[in-house]
Design a protein around this motif. Structure first.
Motif, PDB file in Angstrom:
ATOM      1  N   ASP A  18       0.834  -1.202   0.000  1.00 26.70           N
ATOM      2  CA  ASP A  18       0.000   0.000   0.000  1.00 26.70           C
ATOM      3  C   ASP A  18       0.874   1.258   0.000  1.00 26.70           C
ATOM      4  N   VAL A  19       0.563   2.156  -0.909  1.00 28.66           N
ATOM      5  CA  VAL A  19       1.278   3.436  -0.954  1.00 28.66           C
ATOM      6  C   VAL A  19       0.396   4.474  -0.278  1.00 28.66           C
ATOM      7  N   PRO A  20       0.763   4.941   0.917  1.00 30.48           N
ATOM      8  CA  PRO A  20      -0.103   5.862   1.652  1.00 30.48           C
ATOM      9  C   PRO A  20      -0.206   7.212   0.969  1.00 30.48           C
ATOM     10  N   GLU A  21      -1.425   7.743   0.970  1.00 30.48           N
ATOM     11  CA  GLU A  21      -1.626   9.089   0.454  1.00 30.48           C
ATOM     12  C   GLU A  21      -1.306  10.095   1.551  1.00 30.48           C
ATOM     13  N   GLU A  22      -1.050  11.319   1.149  1.00 31.08           N
ATOM     14  CA  GLU A  22      -0.655  12.354   2.111  1.00 31.08           C
ATOM     15  C   GLU A  22      -1.742  12.543   3.161  1.00 31.08           C
ATOM     16  N   GLN A  40      -2.736  10.285   5.256  1.00 33.39           N
ATOM     17  CA  GLN A  40      -3.424   9.044   5.570  1.00 33.39           C
ATOM     18  C   GLN A  40      -2.407   7.966   5.919  1.00 33.39           C
ATOM     19  N   GLU A  41      -2.850   7.005   6.719  1.00 32.96           N
ATOM     20  CA  GLU A  41      -1.988   5.902   7.122  1.00 32.96           C
ATOM     21  C   GLU A  41      -2.487   4.614   6.477  1.00 32.96           C
ATOM     22  N   ALA A  42      -1.592   3.950   5.732  1.00 33.91           N
ATOM     23  CA  ALA A  42      -1.962   2.720   5.041  1.00 33.91           C
ATOM     24  C   ALA A  42      -1.938   1.541   6.014  1.00 33.91           C
ATOM     25  N   PRO A  92       1.650  -0.584   4.684  1.00 34.98           N
ATOM     26  CA  PRO A  92       2.465   0.342   3.899  1.00 34.98           C
ATOM     27  C   PRO A  92       3.650  -0.341   3.223  1.00 34.98           C
TER      28      PRO A  92
END
Length: 242
Positions: A158-162, A164-166, A169
């Motif tokens: 998972d690539v976390p978006e700014e 947000q916490e995946a 990750p």
């Protein structure tokens, strides 16, 4: 008295909720450079893999190298107790490195345990020399897959978006500005990485434990503050009634 009891109950419930939220992020597969990883240079990095299970060992780790940023050199360092497989794939557009044309690049590295693997309560570092690092990117996302002895597979992709916490990750290697080179200038492993290969780097105390301790101390402080406020309110109510 009932008001004080209700406040204490609410505080306890909040604490349990906060602890539950803190639990899942204890540790995950990550990548850590030795020194800096400068754009356009070479770096020695460690793929850090913790075991998050109490009843199974980690027996395989697969790491993908992004094809959109191909690397002309990815050299793993031998790790006792693990077999290493390096997969190379043809490039759609050849690279030119040191006057030589490179038509293929490493796309995947797999470590497979020949013994017990990473047992519960331990972690393992897998050293890699990588380069030349891309000059047109700020980071490399090294998606990884972790397999346990009970056949469970955890995909750290998972690539976390700014902001947000995946949940799972992917390991991310952040690249510093070109010229900020404190690591090796060629694909040769550093002395620190060589020392790491002398034996399995298995440690009971994961660095994430320090983060967890700090987080729990912060929660404990909030709980104590809430209890103090509740006690003050209760005392004030009794004085008012008196």
């Amino acid at each position: 008295m009932r008001t004080f009891a209700r406040l204490c109950t609410l505080t306890a419930a909040t604490t349990v909720g906060l602890m539950a939220m803190a639990g899942p992020a204890l540790a995950h597969v990550s990548v850590q450079p030795e020194g800096s990883a400068a754009k356009g240079g070479y770096a020695t990095v460690n793929i850090k893999v913790p075991n998050e299970r109490d009843n199974a060992s980690t027996v395989k780790v697969e790491m993908s190298v992004p094809t959109e940023h191909p690397l002309s050199s990815v050299m793993p360092q031998p790790v006792p107790g693990w077999e290493i497989e390096v997969v190379r794939s043809p490039l759609a557009k050849p690279l030119e490195v040191h006057g030589k044309k490179i038509t293929e690049a490493v796309s995947k590295v797999t470590w497979t345990a020949t013994g017990k693997g990473i047992e519960p309560g331990y972690f393992q570092k897998f050293p890699l020399s990588m380069g030349k690092l891309p000059e047109d990117a700020d980071q490399l996302v090294l998606k990884s897959v972790q397999t346990y002895s009970n056949k469970e597979v955890v995909r750290w992709i998972d690539v976390p978006e700014e902001g947000q916490e995946a949940e799972h990750p992917a390991p991310v290697l952040n690249l510093s500005a070109a010229g900020d080179e404190h690591g090796p200038a060629d694909p040769s492993p550093t002395p620190a990485a060589t020392a790491a290969a002398q034996g399995p780097d298995l440690k009971k105390a994961d660095a994430s434990g320090a983060d967890t301790t700090a987080r729990r101390l912060g929660i404990a402080g909030l709980v104590l503050g809430a209890v103090g406020i509740a006690a003050a309110l209760f005392t004030g109510r009794r004085r008012g009634n008196a």
